[in-house]
Design a protein around this motif. Structure first.
Motif, short mmCIF file in Angstrom:
data_model
loop_
_atom_site.label_atom_id
_atom_site.label_comp_id
_atom_site.label_asym_id
_atom_site.label_seq_id
_atom_site.Cartn_x
_atom_site.Cartn_y
_atom_site.Cartn_z
N VAL A 113 -7.66 0.14 -0.27
CA VAL A 113 -7.46 0.09 1.18
C VAL A 113 -5.99 -0.07 1.53
O VAL A 113 -5.54 0.35 2.60
CB VAL A 113 -8.31 -1.06 1.79
CG1 VAL A 113 -7.88 -1.38 3.21
CG2 VAL A 113 -9.79 -0.69 1.74
N SER A 114 -5.23 -0.66 0.65
CA SER A 114 -3.81 -0.88 0.93
C SER A 114 -3.12 0.45 1.21
O SER A 114 -3.21 1.38 0.41
CB SER A 114 -3.12 -1.55 -0.27
OG SER A 114 -3.71 -2.80 -0.53
N GLY A 115 -2.46 0.51 2.35
CA GLY A 115 -1.80 1.74 2.74
C GLY A 115 -0.40 1.44 3.25
O GLY A 115 0.27 0.52 2.73
N ARG A 116 0.01 2.15 4.27
CA ARG A 116 1.39 2.03 4.71
C ARG A 116 1.70 0.65 5.30
O ARG A 116 2.82 0.17 5.22
CB ARG A 116 1.68 3.11 5.75
CG ARG A 116 1.66 4.51 5.12
CD ARG A 116 1.94 5.57 6.15
NE ARG A 116 0.99 5.47 7.25
CZ ARG A 116 1.14 6.07 8.43
NH1 ARG A 116 2.21 6.79 8.66
NH2 ARG A 116 0.21 5.94 9.37
N HIS A 117 0.71 0.02 5.90
CA HIS A 117 0.99 -1.29 6.50
C HIS A 117 1.10 -2.37 5.44
O HIS A 117 1.93 -3.28 5.55
CB HIS A 117 -0.08 -1.64 7.55
CG HIS A 117 -0.03 -0.73 8.73
ND1 HIS A 117 -0.70 0.47 8.77
CD2 HIS A 117 0.62 -0.84 9.92
CE1 HIS A 117 -0.47 1.07 9.94
NE2 HIS A 117 0.32 0.31 10.65
N VAL A 118 0.26 -2.31 4.44
CA VAL A 118 0.40 -3.28 3.35
C VAL A 118 1.73 -3.05 2.62
O VAL A 118 2.44 -4.01 2.28
CB VAL A 118 -0.80 -3.19 2.38
CG1 VAL A 118 -0.52 -3.97 1.10
CG2 VAL A 118 -2.07 -3.74 3.06
N ALA A 119 2.07 -1.80 2.41
CA ALA A 119 3.37 -1.51 1.78
C ALA A 119 4.51 -2.07 2.65
O ALA A 119 5.48 -2.65 2.14
CB ALA A 119 3.54 -0.01 1.57
N ALA A 120 4.38 -1.90 3.95
CA ALA A 120 5.41 -2.41 4.87
C ALA A 120 5.49 -3.93 4.77
O ALA A 120 6.58 -4.52 4.80
CB ALA A 120 5.10 -1.97 6.30
N LEU A 121 4.35 -4.56 4.67
CA LEU A 121 4.34 -6.02 4.56
C LEU A 121 5.07 -6.46 3.28
O LEU A 121 5.84 -7.43 3.29
CB LEU A 121 2.90 -6.53 4.54
CG LEU A 121 2.71 -8.05 4.42
CD1 LEU A 121 3.23 -8.76 5.67
CD2 LEU A 121 1.24 -8.40 4.21
N ARG A 122 4.83 -5.76 2.20
CA ARG A 122 5.48 -6.14 0.95
C ARG A 122 6.98 -5.90 1.01
O ARG A 122 7.77 -6.70 0.49
CB ARG A 122 4.83 -5.39 -0.22
CG ARG A 122 3.46 -6.00 -0.54
CD ARG A 122 2.70 -5.21 -1.59
NE ARG A 122 1.57 -6.00 -2.07
CZ ARG A 122 0.37 -5.50 -2.38
NH1 ARG A 122 0.15 -4.21 -2.26
NH2 ARG A 122 -0.59 -6.29 -2.80
N SER A 123 7.38 -4.81 1.62
CA SER A 123 8.83 -4.58 1.72
C SER A 123 9.46 -5.61 2.66
O SER A 123 10.58 -6.09 2.43
CB SER A 123 9.13 -3.15 2.17
OG SER A 123 8.63 -2.93 3.47
N CYS A 179 -6.80 -0.31 8.21
CA CYS A 179 -8.17 0.13 8.52
C CYS A 179 -8.28 0.70 9.94
O CYS A 179 -9.38 0.91 10.45
CB CYS A 179 -9.16 -1.02 8.37
SG CYS A 179 -9.33 -1.65 6.69
N ASP A 180 -7.12 0.88 10.62
CA ASP A 180 -7.08 1.47 11.97
C ASP A 180 -7.55 0.55 13.09
O ASP A 180 -7.90 1.02 14.18
CB ASP A 180 -7.90 2.77 12.04
CG ASP A 180 -7.39 3.82 11.07
OD1 ASP A 180 -6.17 3.89 10.84
OD2 ASP A 180 -8.23 4.58 10.54
N VAL A 181 -7.55 -0.75 12.86
CA VAL A 181 -7.85 -1.66 13.96
C VAL A 181 -6.60 -1.76 14.85
O VAL A 181 -5.52 -2.05 14.36
CB VAL A 181 -8.22 -3.08 13.46
CG1 VAL A 181 -8.43 -4.02 14.63
CG2 VAL A 181 -9.45 -3.02 12.57
N PRO A 182 -6.74 -1.48 16.16
CA PRO A 182 -5.57 -1.54 17.05
C PRO A 182 -5.01 -2.96 17.13
O PRO A 182 -5.76 -3.95 17.10
CB PRO A 182 -6.12 -1.10 18.41
CG PRO A 182 -7.42 -0.44 18.14
CD PRO A 182 -7.96 -1.08 16.89
N ALA A 183 -3.69 -3.05 17.23
CA ALA A 183 -3.04 -4.35 17.26
C ALA A 183 -3.52 -5.21 18.43
O ALA A 183 -3.65 -6.43 18.31
CB ALA A 183 -1.52 -4.18 17.33
N GLU A 184 -3.83 -4.59 19.57
CA GLU A 184 -4.18 -5.36 20.77
C GLU A 184 -5.49 -6.12 20.62
O GLU A 184 -5.77 -7.02 21.42
CB GLU A 184 -4.33 -4.44 22.00
CG GLU A 184 -3.14 -3.60 22.34
CD GLU A 184 -3.23 -2.23 21.68
OE1 GLU A 184 -3.32 -2.19 20.42
OE2 GLU A 184 -3.20 -1.24 22.39
#
Lengths: 250, 250, 250, 250
Positions: free
Chosen positions: A159-169, A197-202
């Motif tokens: 499931v880890s994608g661009r946001h998880v990668a961004a978190l790690r960086s 997983c495409d859950v909107p931030a709001e």
């Protein structure tokens, strides 16, 4: 009214929920976590996403005698007739201090995914002496074990994608800017995973609300069986003494 | 819809509130307490009633670090963005334990006004070892000074009627049945006085809610300026320890 | 704990409230509005201020079937056991859209009092096509009669000070920037008047909460006596139809 | 304080939850529904019970534009800053009318399990013209499809026990007493199934609260994206007209 809803329609013999038959397709076929995802995002999650939504809800549900738990238990002390009121009182504290870091972290991750430099984001916050949402925890040092567990699971499930990668960086950048290790905390991990997983931030905060509701029901039940709040109330009255203010004059 | 409301209508140049012009007849002419009475009972109170409604709201507003106040202050700790949420959390505890005694007492007074014998009502409760709503207070002994003050004021204003008389006869009966003095408490006094002002028993609790809202706003303000709940939270975590349950088996 | 409270202490024979005896100095001597001011600001208001706090609470309490009133009435439909829950549900909607304009307006007025140019403030908002908090009202055109009444009263009581003056200068600037008249609305007037009474901006919303609580108790009472929400619910189900979403695929 | 909690302890490197390690035993191993059961009942459910708890949560989560959903959506209209406040407002309506039938039904089933005669229970309620909690539904006729589905699942999982049997015998008795078929509704089915899973009757409502929270988050999200409540509000103002009351006299 020209408004419509895309959530549900009640018929005599079924309920349609976002295009699915509640009675033949959802009850007994779909987990509650997946149903939450369906209700909020509009589609059923794939199996790996479903596993991660479930894991996130499990990770956040309970954290001991938090301010929310105390508020819920104090409320049932005065209004035992209203379990829903006690849970609601506890949920009202799931706000900016706690759930807001999830949204704040999601905003940073979205910026990084869109091309922003993690080192700049971390550095400017460090310079302003402002915290980085999703990082640091007063009790879980050096690392928040819930975050580590969730991120490992997200990797395992693919499931880890661009946001998880961004978190790690961002984590690397934060450690660099601070000159010491700050943990990724559970709200940071959940923000990254649910964004992947495409859950909107709001509406991220809504997942915290459902999760914490479970913990609060547990606390309300304990308070029903084994009341602890009267003692804490007396303790508060005794130990937070009244300091006579200078007499007010009109 | 065939439903109507008799509360208010909004026009471009005024608001009609239960038959009164908000802008020319109420603002600047009527106290907030009287407006509350108008909204709930449907007519403006006479001057002595207005004075007593006001006195009742003043009497109940503040009582230190109650469970309600703690719940409100815990909530603003987690959700500083929502003053309304913190006050709401506090109000959710204005329930059966506290406000319910007002309604329970009103029911007894209505029975006495309708002809019931106070001695029988008190005796049967004593025999059942059940408390009499409106009587007794853990902190205010031998007498709740707020109740005494309110009842004296109600006498002075000529507001005391059949319900206050019923409360006093019930008090004599309670002391007889218990063989010692139990105070009329503030909720008993308010129940009698507001019933003598024609406030229906089913909505008595609403007066407690408005009154206590004022106290809660004060507590939220103090928590904004001089936070005390983080320390109480830590105290709760430390002093209400976790007792490992026997391990659950499936 | 090293924390203290300056709000209240409960003794057996009295309650001290911010340095005043509840039973001998407040009940029967002070209006509920003044008590609210005492609790929040820490001193009793002078008579003209007391009159204006009262007038502000009266002005905001009731505005018909608002979203707040509907939420409260829907809640008592499902939970008639909890008047406090219904009022709390209604208060939860006293948020940024409505009460927030009070705080936003107060911030602008504080800037003007500190020397900012009203024409610049209005102009930059006009350029950004953003509304000016405290100005405009969808129903009260060309002028919000509650605001006009409150400001006239504040002048008559000698309460109008630098914040009311700032509001008026801002009003001129707004009309200039927009090229037409926008009303000062009730939240703008209250923000200016309560700031001139030294109510801190961060807790202004608390006055709206107490005021609106009175209106909500009235609505809950009407719903108890003359239910209207079941019909509105059916109307909503019928007139906001379900639109089948494209079938979700995993 | 001599009080303890058996719910959780926070350590630097883990959280203990009712005897289980959150990070190594619960996250990724246990479903959210099972965690809720653990928190409330004190042990993990067996697999068939876990499936049924999950199915019950799915069955109750969503039912269209209910009063709760309208209250939540009205609240976010006024307070968009507080997703938690909107969900809490909706939950406050999960009260006696709806969730209370779950508890009322559980009480009847417990009586039957303890030996009471279903025919007598049904007959006495019929004679008193009072409804039987857990039976009947205005929209789902002749049968509530959610109840049928849940009971079939409970049979298939071998979870159906004495409470489900009691519900079925009560259903026969109800149909006999009424002389026509009344459906077992979803709250009746859930009451029986969760009681057969050892959920105490006093906290049954908590499961409805968690379940409905998911539905409310979905409605809050829809209102964020596609607002419908302003139109409903205008409709309410227009169609529930103000009826001028007889002018109040003091």
């Amino acid at each position: 009214l020209s408004e419509v809803t895309r959530i549900a329609r009640v018929d005599a013999d079924d309920v349609s929920v976002r295009g699915h038959s509640l009675c033949t397709e959802l009850i007994g076929h779909t987990s509650f976590s997946s149903l939450l995802f369906l209700l909020v995002v509009g589609r059923l999650p794939a199996a790996p996403q479903a596993a991660m939504v479930d894991a996130c809800l499990v990770a956040l549900a309970e954290h001991g005698l938090t301010p929310s738990a105390i508020a819920a238990r104090m409320t049932v002390t005065g209004a035992p007739e209203s379990v829903q009121g006690a849970v609601a009182a506890g949920l009202l504290g799931v706000g900016d201090v706690f759930a807001g870091t999830m949204e704040g972290c999601a905003a940073l991750l979205d910026e990084i995914v869109a091309g922003a430099d993690p080192a700049e984001l971390a550095g400017s916050r460090r310079a302003a002496r402002s915290p980085v949402p999703g990082f640091g925890h007063p009790q879980h040092k050096p690392d928040d074990p819930r975050a580590a567990r969730l991120l490992a699971l997200a990797d395992a499930h693919g499931v880890s994608g661009r946001h998880v990668a961004a978190l790690r960086s961002l984590s690397v950048a934060v450690d660099g800017a601070w000159g010491r290790h700050l943990t990724i905390n559970v709200t940071g991990a959940i923000a990254a995973i649910l964004r992947d997983c495409d859950v909107p931030a709001e509406i991220l905060r809504g997942f915290a609300v459902v999760s914490r509701a479970a913990g609060l029901v547990g606390h309300v039940r304990e308070e029903q069986e084994r009341p602890a709040m009267r003692a804490l109330w007396e303790r508060a009255e005794r130990e937070i003494p009244y300091e006579e203010p200078e007499r007010s004059r009109k």
